[in-house]
Design an enzyme around this catalytic site. Structure first.
Site, PDB file in Angstrom:
ATOM      1  N   CYS A 173      -0.476   3.359  10.797  1.00 60.76           N
ATOM      2  CA  CYS A 173       0.317   4.468  10.245  1.00 60.76           C
ATOM      3  C   CYS A 173       1.022   5.218  11.383  1.00 60.76           C
ATOM      4  CB  CYS A 173      -0.575   5.423   9.464  1.00 60.76           C
ATOM      5  SG  CYS A 173       0.379   6.755   8.738  1.00 60.76           S
ATOM      6  N   ASN A 223       3.888  -2.093   8.918  1.00 59.43           N
ATOM      7  CA  ASN A 223       3.904  -0.732   8.364  1.00 59.43           C
ATOM      8  C   ASN A 223       5.285  -0.131   8.680  1.00 59.43           C
ATOM      9  OD1 ASN A 223       3.081   1.881   7.412  1.00 59.43           O
ATOM     10  ND2 ASN A 223       0.976   1.294   7.894  1.00 59.43           N
ATOM     11  N   ASN A 227       9.013   8.875   5.295  1.00 54.51           N
ATOM     12  CA  ASN A 227       7.859   9.611   4.762  1.00 54.51           C
ATOM     13  C   ASN A 227       6.862   9.942   5.850  1.00 54.51           C
ATOM     14  OD1 ASN A 227       4.922   8.451   4.268  1.00 54.51           O
ATOM     15  ND2 ASN A 227       6.324   6.689   4.318  1.00 54.51           N
ATOM     16  N   SER A 244       0.823  -1.219   0.000  1.00 55.43           N
ATOM     17  CA  SER A 244       0.000   0.000   0.000  1.00 55.43           C
ATOM     18  C   SER A 244       0.854   1.264   0.000  1.00 55.43           C
ATOM     19  CB  SER A 244      -0.898   0.000   1.244  1.00 55.43           C
ATOM     20  OG  SER A 244      -1.639   1.198   1.302  1.00 55.43           O
ATOM     21  N   GLY A 269       0.943  11.734   5.454  1.00 56.91           N
ATOM     22  CA  GLY A 269      -0.281  12.097   6.172  1.00 56.91           C
ATOM     23  C   GLY A 269      -1.507  11.432   5.585  1.00 56.91           C
TER      24      GLY A 269
HETATM   25  C1  FMN Z   1       5.558   6.723   0.408  1.00 58.31           C
HETATM   26  C2  FMN Z   1       4.894   5.651   1.210  1.00 58.31           C
HETATM   27  C3  FMN Z   1       3.511   5.675   1.384  1.00 58.31           C
HETATM   28  C4  FMN Z   1       2.893   4.684   2.133  1.00 58.31           C
HETATM   29  N1  FMN Z   1       1.534   4.711   2.285  1.00 58.31           N
HETATM   30  C5  FMN Z   1       0.908   3.712   2.961  1.00 58.31           C
HETATM   31  C6  FMN Z   1      -0.511   3.687   3.066  1.00 58.31           C
HETATM   32  O1  FMN Z   1      -1.230   4.536   2.533  1.00 58.31           O
HETATM   33  N2  FMN Z   1      -1.073   2.662   3.776  1.00 58.31           N
HETATM   34  C7  FMN Z   1      -0.335   1.655   4.367  1.00 58.31           C
HETATM   35  O2  FMN Z   1      -0.903   0.746   4.978  1.00 58.31           O
HETATM   36  N3  FMN Z   1       1.014   1.658   4.259  1.00 58.31           N
HETATM   37  C8  FMN Z   1       1.642   2.652   3.581  1.00 58.31           C
HETATM   38  N4  FMN Z   1       2.995   2.634   3.452  1.00 58.31           N
HETATM   39  C9  FMN Z   1       3.776   1.527   4.088  1.00 58.31           C
HETATM   40  C10 FMN Z   1       4.101   0.413   3.090  1.00 58.31           C
HETATM   41  O3  FMN Z   1       2.944  -0.207   2.594  1.00 58.31           O
HETATM   42  C11 FMN Z   1       5.005  -0.647   3.746  1.00 58.31           C
HETATM   43  O4  FMN Z   1       4.313  -1.222   4.836  1.00 58.31           O
HETATM   44  C12 FMN Z   1       6.324  -0.077   4.242  1.00 58.31           C
HETATM   45  O5  FMN Z   1       6.804   0.925   3.377  1.00 58.31           O
HETATM   46  C13 FMN Z   1       7.407  -1.157   4.390  1.00 58.31           C
HETATM   47  O6  FMN Z   1       7.653  -1.817   3.157  1.00 58.31           O
HETATM   48  P1  FMN Z   1       8.860  -1.386   2.139  1.00 58.31           P
HETATM   49  O7  FMN Z   1      10.098  -1.310   2.945  1.00 58.31           O
HETATM   50  O8  FMN Z   1       8.856  -2.445   1.079  1.00 58.31           O
HETATM   51  O9  FMN Z   1       8.469  -0.039   1.595  1.00 58.31           O
HETATM   52  C14 FMN Z   1       3.657   3.630   2.719  1.00 58.31           C
HETATM   53  C15 FMN Z   1       5.045   3.611   2.519  1.00 58.31           C
HETATM   54  C16 FMN Z   1       5.662   4.593   1.776  1.00 58.31           C
HETATM   55  C17 FMN Z   1       7.152   4.526   1.583  1.00 58.31           C
END
Ligand code: FMN
Length: 297
Positions: A132, A193, A73, A22, A76
């Site tokens: 979040c 998350n 990040n 996400s 919000g």
């Molecule tokens: C720019 C950005 C926006 C994100 N927005 C959401 C979101 O809207 N909802 C959510 O559940 N997680 C959100 N996440 C978290 C990611 O889904 C994920 O759980 C987290 O980034 C760890 O995985 P990664 O290291 O592969 O990015 C966001 C992450 C990033 C970097």
């Protein structure tokens, strides 16, 4: 052409265990379509959607990418609102792969309303963002660290859902296993998350993000966050972990997550650097690894 790595997890049929996480390249239908059609990704989780109205999120700067091993990040949870987003899901569904609708709300009634509307758009599952690190309310790690609230939200959404419901939990809680148990009425868990974090601009003499602190993602969170959390929860209880997530950028990371108990994984930040092609290159490497190690697809 890939070997058959199809799997069924928590009622969701996937052509392989790699999903889009996400919040990354899922703000609109065409970006999800691009990821899903690039080959390799078996499903996409939408941006988290909260409420009927558009939400602006924080003022810039909301991302801080220069960290060597991750990204900070605090967007919000900016999103266009559920009605606007329905159209994006319609576009993304053209890929013919499961779309998982991520939602957040201030209380269980709000979660249930959004879950019902998401289902009317044809999503294959619902993901509850209870984690979040940079907003307030139940959709945040603050609400998501209260086991009573978590239980109420999961039960409320389950009672209005005909598709699988997943709870996405935070690594920033005191007792993750307690929260995972509170969420055990869900069909599966998504762990994790982002990790609450902060960086300082030493010239400006203030935090780099307008919100002060934010969430860290990318390779640096894998050992302290994702792998640790999946292992702890898997050891304590028997529930599908549909998304081991955090810091995956290569096939070795996927194997690690699977070895500690993930049934499938999600990938986010790595797409910023590598683009959607990362899914098919990981699949190729995974296949090679399985062959070398004598695993059968
Ligand atoms: C720019 C950005 C926006 C994100 N927005 C959401 C979101 O809207 N909802 C959510 O559940 N997680 C959100 N996440 C978290 C990611 O889904 C994920 O759980 C987290 O980034 C760890 O995985 P990664 O290291 O592969 O990015 C966001 C992450 C990033 C970097």
């Amino acid at each position: 052409m890939f070997a058959d790595l199809s799997t069924e997890v928590a009622g969701l049929r996937l052509e392989n265990p790699l999903m889009l996480a996400s919040g990354i390249l899922d703000e609109n239908g065409y970006s999800m379509l691009r990821v899903l059609r690039s080959g390799g990704a078996s499903a996409a989780v939408t941006k988290s959607i909260g409420g009927e109205e558009e939400r602006n999120g924080y003022r810039p700067p909301v991302v801080h990418p220069p960290l060597q091993s991750g990204m900070l990040n605090a967007i919000g949870l900016a999103n266009p609102g559920i009605e606007e987003y329905g159209h994006e899901i319609e576009i993304a569904r053209r890929a013919g792969k499961p779309i998982i609708g991520s939602i957040f709300a201030p209380d269980e009634a709000g979660f249930s309303r959004l879950a019902e509307r998401m289902q009317s758009f044809g999503v294959s599952a619902i993901e509850l963002n209870l984690s979040c690190p940079h907003v307030k309310g139940v959709g945040s790690e603050v609400g998501g660290s209260d086991p009573v609230l978590v239980k109420r939200v999961v039960q409320a959404v389950k009672s209005v859902s005909s598709v699988p419901v997943f709870a996405k939990l935070s690594p920033n809680v005191t007792d993750l296993v307690e929260i995972a148990r509170a969420a055990s009425d869900a069909d599966g868990l998504v762990l994790i998350n982002t990790v609450r974090a902060m960086a300082v601009d030493i010239r400006a003499r203030r935090p780099v993000l307008s919100n002060g602190f934010g969430g860290l993602s990318g390779p640096s969170i894998k050992p302290v966050g994702g792998i640790r959390c999946v292992y702890e929860v898997r050891k304590a209880m028997d529930i599908p972990i549909v998304g081991g997530v955090g810091g995956i950028s290569g096939f070795e990371d996927v194997v690690e997550y699977i070895m500690v108990g993930s049934d499938a994984v999600q990938i986010g930040t790595a797409l910023w650097r590598n683009g959607p092609g990362i899914f098919s290159s990981i699949l190729c490497e995974l296949e090679k690894f399985m062959e070398e190690e004598g695993y059968r697809a």
